[in-house]
Design a protein around this motif. Structure first.
Motif, PDB file in Angstrom:
ATOM      1  N   ASN A  85      15.080  53.262  61.050  1.00 44.66           N
ATOM      2  CA  ASN A  85      16.491  52.957  61.297  1.00 44.66           C
ATOM      3  C   ASN A  85      17.175  52.620  59.981  1.00 44.66           C
ATOM      4  O   ASN A  85      16.537  52.558  58.929  1.00 44.66           O
ATOM      5  CB  ASN A  85      16.638  51.816  62.305  1.00 44.66           C
ATOM      6  CG  ASN A  85      15.931  50.552  61.859  1.00 44.66           C
ATOM      7  OD1 ASN A  85      16.368  49.871  60.942  1.00 44.66           O
ATOM      8  ND2 ASN A  85      14.802  50.247  62.493  1.00 44.66           N
ATOM      9  N   ASN A  86      18.479  52.374  60.029  1.00 38.41           N
ATOM     10  CA  ASN A  86      19.264  52.167  58.819  1.00 38.41           C
ATOM     11  C   ASN A  86      18.989  50.838  58.126  1.00 38.41           C
ATOM     12  O   ASN A  86      19.406  50.636  56.987  1.00 38.41           O
ATOM     13  CB  ASN A  86      20.761  52.260  59.142  1.00 38.41           C
ATOM     14  CG  ASN A  86      21.182  51.284  60.215  1.00 38.41           C
ATOM     15  OD1 ASN A  86      20.730  51.359  61.347  1.00 38.41           O
ATOM     16  ND2 ASN A  86      22.054  50.354  59.868  1.00 38.41           N
ATOM     17  N   HIS A  87      18.283  49.908  58.779  1.00 43.97           N
ATOM     18  CA  HIS A  87      17.956  48.627  58.135  1.00 43.97           C
ATOM     19  C   HIS A  87      16.536  48.601  57.565  1.00 43.97           C
ATOM     20  O   HIS A  87      16.166  47.632  56.893  1.00 43.97           O
ATOM     21  CB  HIS A  87      18.121  47.473  59.118  1.00 43.97           C
ATOM     22  CG  HIS A  87      19.545  47.121  59.378  1.00 43.97           C
ATOM     23  ND1 HIS A  87      20.381  46.603  58.405  1.00 43.97           N
ATOM     24  CD2 HIS A  87      20.305  47.231  60.501  1.00 43.97           C
ATOM     25  CE1 HIS A  87      21.577  46.399  58.909  1.00 43.97           C
ATOM     26  NE2 HIS A  87      21.565  46.777  60.182  1.00 43.97           N
ATOM     27  N   ALA A  88      15.740  49.612  57.840  1.00 42.50           N
ATOM     28  CA  ALA A  88      14.333  49.588  57.432  1.00 42.50           C
ATOM     29  C   ALA A  88      14.161  49.547  55.919  1.00 42.50           C
ATOM     30  O   ALA A  88      13.140  49.067  55.419  1.00 42.50           O
ATOM     31  CB  ALA A  88      13.605  50.805  58.009  1.00 42.50           C
ATOM     32  N   PHE A  89      15.161  50.047  55.179  1.00 40.01           N
ATOM     33  CA  PHE A  89      15.043  50.124  53.722  1.00 40.01           C
ATOM     34  C   PHE A  89      15.918  49.087  53.024  1.00 40.01           C
ATOM     35  O   PHE A  89      16.182  49.177  51.834  1.00 40.01           O
ATOM     36  CB  PHE A  89      15.434  51.532  53.244  1.00 40.01           C
ATOM     37  CG  PHE A  89      14.861  51.922  51.902  1.00 40.01           C
ATOM     38  CD1 PHE A  89      13.521  52.263  51.779  1.00 40.01           C
ATOM     39  CD2 PHE A  89      15.654  51.964  50.776  1.00 40.01           C
ATOM     40  CE1 PHE A  89      12.999  52.641  50.543  1.00 40.01           C
ATOM     41  CE2 PHE A  89      15.144  52.346  49.535  1.00 40.01           C
ATOM     42  CZ  PHE A  89      13.805  52.680  49.427  1.00 40.01           C
ATOM     43  N   ASP A  90      16.358  48.067  53.753  1.00 38.21           N
ATOM     44  CA  ASP A  90      17.295  47.104  53.166  1.00 38.21           C
ATOM     45  C   ASP A  90      16.692  46.288  52.029  1.00 38.21           C
ATOM     46  O   ASP A  90      17.422  45.689  51.234  1.00 38.21           O
ATOM     47  CB  ASP A  90      17.839  46.159  54.243  1.00 38.21           C
ATOM     48  CG  ASP A  90      18.932  46.812  55.075  1.00 38.21           C
ATOM     49  OD1 ASP A  90      19.134  48.039  54.941  1.00 38.21           O
ATOM     50  OD2 ASP A  90      19.584  46.106  55.876  1.00 38.21           O
TER      51      ASP A  90
END
Length: 411
Positions: A85-90
């Motif tokens: 998801n878009n937060h996995a690489f935060d």
């Protein structure tokens, strides 16, 4: 012949707080539903700040959580997590490595990120009772290329990251608009090298012909109408579908998960490209298709007797109170869907338990603090959630009935 099998699926879990100290019968009711199924699945909408550390790679919408949230999800009844998801690489690659380590320590079935692309794209498997379950999870962005996993090549190291379904956004515009954009491009971007400079850290898209231009990273195409299109890359889709077919061929029950933020202007509308890809996944052998991204409940479809959940909205949604963009009431309503499969592996029925994320009191009174967990809806609230879902799903040929505050889809 396969043994009977059940799976509970929920909205996404953007979890920042450890829920284990909460003693509330409403939370126990939720846990009982999840624990009644063989598999209980959600999307972990965060990255874990563990022993590998990391650095914030986002501005306003950055999010990271302590490892304790995974134990909270486990105690709640979840045993399967999508991680793409878009937060996995935060937190960058360190966050990917910490998340992998901590999720494995809690013995979750998990997929969607990895130390390189091969690992991130690989189906992960686990036995639930006598049933082998495989999970394939992917993210379609939009997001910078550096958040997606990459295999090593000559002179280039592998990159930990997310399993990517590669899609592109193309704007079809009428001739007058297209010519105006081209004139601006010709005036300010005089060379291919200059375009590459502005495209960093991306590579500029390779375009052929005179009917497309790259306008500062966005592709516009000359057309007789104005419309936005999301185009799924054929090679990327083929790789995902091959992985599904391989696991289905080994007699595993395959959960396919897609996360994306290519929403329609009406968040509850299902994008046509998602429907087409979901059908392709079922044709390849998926036993269930689940998607998140738009933070609202979207339609349910049965395609070839396979459940497709186009959007289950939220389940846990730990955001800051001042984030007013999430104020629409639809953001705080969802369902827990329990799918029951018979001994032959055929779907028999789906039960849908309506929930209110953060509690019904806060939904009706914005001044109230929201609970950090969802509660079961009842009465008119339950009926309105299910009636809205039934209306949206009817457009996909799905018949959803209401029985004592619970939705039912029966084959």
């Amino acid at each position: 012949m396969s043994a009977p099998f059940s799976i509970a699926v929920t909205g996404q879990s953007l979890i920042r707080h450890d829920l284990r100290a909460i003693r509330d019968p409403r939370l126990n009711e939720i846990a009982e539903i999840l624990k009644a199924s063989d598999a209980a699945f959600t999307n972990l909408e965060t990255t874990i700040h563990g022993r590998y550390g990391g650095w914030p790679l986002k501005g306003t919408y950055f999010g990271a959580s302590a490892p304790e949230v995974l134990a909270a999800l486990k105690e709640l009844g979840f045993n399967s997590l999508a991680l793409a998801n878009n937060h996995a690489f935060d937190l960058g690659p360190p966050g990917i490595l910490s998340t992998l380590e901590e999720v494995a320590a809690q013995n979750f079935l998990h997929a969607g990120i990895g130390v390189d692309q091969r690992h991130a794209a690989k189906a992960q498997k686990k036995m639930f009772g006598s049933r082998s379950v495989a999970l394939i999870a992917m993210d379609a962005g939009p997001g910078p290329s550096f958040m997606y996993a990459e295999d090593a090549s000559e002179g280039r190291m592998a990159r930990p990251g997310i399993n990517r379904l590669n899609v592109s956004r193309v704007f079809d515009v009428e001739a007058d608009t297209f010519n105006a954009l081209r004139s601006i491009q010709d005036r300010f971007l005089s060379s291919a090298l200059e375009r590459a400079n502005y495209a960093q850290p991306e590579d500029p898209p390779g375009l052929n012909g005179q009917d497309k231009i790259d306008f500062y990273g966005t592709v516009f195409r000359r057309s007789d109408q104005s419309v936005r299109r999301i185009v799924v890359d054929r090679h990327s889709a083929s790789a995902q579908l091959s992985a599904i077919a391989e696991e289905a061929g080994s007699d595993a029950f395959v959960i396919v998960y897609l996360h994306h933020h290519h929403w329609e202007p009406s968040w509850q509308q299902v994008p046509s490209w998602v429907r087409g890809f979901a059908h392709d996944c079922v044709n390849a052998g998926a036993g269930i298709f689940v998607s998140h991204g738009a933070p609202v409940l979207q339609a349910v479809e049965l395609y070839r007797n396979t459940p497709i959940f186009y959007g289950l909205g939220n389940f846990l949604f730990h955001i800051e109170k001042e984030e007013r963009e999430w104020s629409p009431p639809e953001v705080w309503k969802s369902v827990i869907a329990t799918c029951n499969f018979g001994s032959g592996g055929r779907l028999e029925d789906i039960s849908l338990r309506p929930i209110v994320i953060g509690g019904t009191e806060a939904l009706s009174d914005p001044a109230r603090d929201r609970l950090p967990f969802p509660v079961l809806a009842d009465g008119s609230m339950a009926a309105s959630i299910l009636e809205d879902l039934a209306e949206r799903s009817a457009d996909f040929g799905t018949v959803l009935s209401l029985e004592n505050g619970i939705g039912r889809i029966v084959l």
